[in-house]
Scaffold this active site. Structure first.
Site, mmCIF file in Angstrom:
data_model
loop_
_atom_site.group_PDB
_atom_site.id
_atom_site.type_symbol
_atom_site.label_atom_id
_atom_site.label_comp_id
_atom_site.label_asym_id
_atom_site.label_seq_id
_atom_site.Cartn_x
_atom_site.Cartn_y
_atom_site.Cartn_z
ATOM 1 N N ASP A 187 20.748 -40.567 -50.402
ATOM 2 C CA ASP A 187 20.809 -41.966 -49.971
ATOM 3 C C ASP A 187 21.226 -42.140 -48.525
ATOM 4 O OD1 ASP A 187 23.484 -41.249 -50.157
ATOM 5 O OD2 ASP A 187 24.101 -43.279 -50.712
ATOM 6 N N CYS A 216 -20.053 -45.591 -53.253
ATOM 7 C CA CYS A 216 -19.796 -46.646 -52.259
ATOM 8 C C CYS A 216 -18.503 -46.364 -51.502
ATOM 9 C CB CYS A 216 -19.688 -48.013 -52.937
ATOM 10 S SG CYS A 216 -21.205 -48.637 -53.677
ATOM 11 N N ASP A 245 22.580 -35.449 -54.184
ATOM 12 C CA ASP A 245 23.757 -35.683 -53.363
ATOM 13 C C ASP A 245 24.830 -36.355 -54.227
ATOM 14 O OD1 ASP A 245 25.247 -36.095 -50.848
ATOM 15 O OD2 ASP A 245 24.790 -38.210 -51.220
#
Length: 635
Positions: free
Chosen positions: A525, A19, A427
């Protein structure tokens, strides 16, 4: 450049992997649709399309033509539709068991009481009523699929029950003349027809209940948003639905309340539990000018806030949308399964026909009843549902589990990759370290020793140790001078570091590690991390407050706890292991059961899986895959 729109739309009517594959194929064939991913357990379609070329109404019409429905109207609630469908399924299942018990009882107990013809006439009426009232959807769906040259699980159910019923009707009226007169056993299989319907409906009912549990994380997130708010207008406070709040409205929030929308404090103060957003357990002090987010809980105080973001624009709505899209996305292995599902039903019909022909070739007309019985058993026992549910159910549960742990996963590919990570580039500033909270602001930062200007994030060293224990090598990148970079790398327990780097250096390191054969994750970030994040095999962004996620990141960690990185990797490993278990058992089930249903052991051991037992085994296979995936909830 064209602007594409991405949305997640509920799909109604899907019952098996074929389906979802049919809906996806239909949508993908439409002009203006860039990409589409249909999730069977999520009952949704993640669609990227050009609104200038195609509309949602166009998509709905196309999907409706093959027997399904897209819920695009704002006044239609997909949860209500699914609840009504579940209640209808439950009613039909209970009713089917009534007919099944009646048919079985009459079939077993009638013999000493009256004629076989009278018994069979009663069985015809009861079986037909059960088939078409309780199982009518199978025949309607099969006919719709046939008209559009496709097939799904309903096709197999409709074929198998129709063949066994019609053959039994034939034997009722003409069996004596055609079979008994030639010394061939004359049997009827009315019980098989109604039991197939009953077991399939029972399996679907159990499956729907289990699949409902896979979406519990989304419901929990949605439950965080309050339904009402206190609107302040002309000095009067009144309770109003949150849906009526508009930007710049003034709202009063008291201790014990959930913040209704995103906004800014205008007066008053309080302590707000933001753990559902940031993952930090301690309440945060809020005063005039501070931001508050929808769904967070006020522990102490009372304040008046001005609404800023409402409805779909709140941070909570963004998180819910991200989790929904991740659950609707597909891992690479699922694409292979979908291709198999598209051809699975036609292949099974072919195997069933081959079984019938082979038994006739081996035994002649005398084997016709046995040939038909074996062919029907093959149709019933083959199930694409288990294969189709194997990957998406595990992903849905796993991604929901991650969201509960403040790990937001953007797509399924990241989940499949995370456990393979063996190199992680991180970082320094803002990711590994944060400004020292004990130093007051000063413009003479050079007077402060670098070891005091920053501090490691809480649990950073513990997170690094956990990553090392998982076989991950860390590489710290910093734009800071060499002595500062060396100091913080040593404090965090990281051996490899680079100082005075620019964004291009971070990307170069990621690509260098990839060329060496490593699977690389990048954690950052800021904007200066975007290049490296885009290049990495898995990109991880740190987020706080309203900064939900960088667009390029596949995984977003809410808050400052870096231990969520090894936790995400561990969860990824469990999800992938569950997917492999599900796929293994789904394929093995068909590999073993189809030959048994075809009667491969019948000549030697006189063992045959009847259609009735085939339907029970088929239902069990789907339910077992979903239940195995649900184990992730309690992991």
């Amino acid at each position: 450049m064209k602007t594409l729109t991405t949305c997640t739309i509920p799909v109604v009517g899907m019952m098996c992997a074929a389906c979802s594959a049919n809906v996806e194929r239909r949508l993908a064939s439409l002009q203006g649709i860039q990409s589409v991913s249909v999730s069977l357990p999520g009952r949704s379609a993640l669609i990227e399309y050009d609104p200038d070329v195609i509309t949602l109404a166009d998509m709905q019409r196309e999907v409706a033509a093959i027997g399904y429905d897209l819920v695009i109207e704002p006044d239609r609630n997909s949860d209500d539709i699914e609840r009504e469908a579940y209640l209808s399924l439950r009613r039909r299942t209970v009713c089917a068991w009534f007919f099944a018990v009646a048919v079985m009882a009459i079939s077993i107990l009638w013999h000493p009481v009256g004629s076989a013809l009278m018994r069979n006439l009663i069985l015809i009426v009861l079986t037909a009523a059960g088939m078409f009232y309780c199982g009518g959807q199978f025949y309607r769906s099969a006919w719709t699929q046939l008209r559009h040259r496709s097939a799904n699980m309903d096709t197999l159910v409709a074929l198998s029950t129709s063949i066994s019923f019609l053959f039994s009707v034939f034997n009722t009226f003409w069996g004596e003349q055609v079979w008994t007169s030639r010394g061939i056993e004359n049997n009827v299989w009315f019980d098989a027809s109604i039991m197939i319907i009953t077991f399939v409906l029972t399996g679907r009912l159990l499956e729907e209940r289990a699949k409902g549990s896979t979406a519990s994380s989304i419901r929990a997130l949605m439950g965080l948003a309050p339904k009402t708010a206190r609107l302040v207008m002309d000095g009067e406070v009144s309770d109003v639905p949150v849906s009526t709040i508009r930007p710049r409205d003034l709202l009063e929030v008291r201790a014990g309340d959930k913040v209704p929308v995103d906004g800014v404090l205008r007066s008053g103060e309080g302590y707000v539990d933001e753990s559902m957003i940031s993952g930090e357990p301690l309440p945060v002090a809020k005063q005039k000018g501070d931001s508050v987010l929808a769904g967070t809980l006020v522990r102490q105080g009372t304040f008046v806030m001005r609404a800023r973001s409402v409805g779909e624009q709140t941070v909570l709505s963004g998180i819910i949308r991200m989790v929904q899209q991740a659950q609707a996305s597909k891992a690479p292995v699922q694409r292979v399964v979908d291709r198999v599902a598209l051809v699975f039903v036609p292949v099974v019909v072919g195997i069933s026909l081959l079984t019938f022909v082979l038994w006739l070739a081996l035994g002649g007309v005398a084997q016709l009843p046995h040939a038909l019985l074996s062919a029907v058993s093959v149709l019933v026992i083959a199930c694409p549902c288990a294969m189709g549910l194997a990957t998406p159910t595990a992903l849905m549960v796993g991604i929901g589990k991650a969201a509960q742990k403040n790990i937001l996963v953007k797509d399924a590919t990241a989940i499949e990759q995370l456990h393979r990570i063996d190199a992680l580039v991180i970082d320094k500033t803002g990711t590994l370290t944060i400004p020292n909270q004990t130093i007051d602001f000063t413009t003479q930062t050079d007077d402060i020793p670098f070891g005091q200007r920053e501090q490691l994030k809480p649990h950073a060293r513990e997170a690094v140790d956990q990553l090392h224990a998982q076989g991950v090598e860390l590489y710290m990148m910093s734009g800071d001078r060499d002595d500062a970079a060396r100091y913080w790398a040593t404090q965090a327990g990281i051996k490899h570091y680079r100082s005075r780097v620019v964004p291009q250096d971070k990307e170069d390191l990621v690509r260098q590690l990839q060329q060496q054969g490593h699977c690389v994750a990048m954690v950052g970030d800021g904007i200066n991390d975007s290049q490296a994040l885009a290049a990495a095999d898995v990109s991880i962004a740190m987020a706080r407050g309203t900064d939900v996620a960088m667009e390029v990141a596949q995984v977003t960690l809410m808050g400052d706890d870096l231990r969520r990185i090894p936790e995400a990797m561990h969860l990824s490993a469990r999800i992938v292991r569950t997917v492999r278990q599900n796929l293994f058992w789904a394929f093995i089930y068909n590999v073993i059961c189809i030959p048994l249903a075809a009667g491969a052991l019948s000549p030697v051991f006189d063992f045959q899986i009847t259609p009735m037992w085939a339907s029970a085994l088929m239902a069990f296979s789907s339910v077992s895959v979903v239940l195995n995936s649900l184990r992730l909830k309690w992991a």
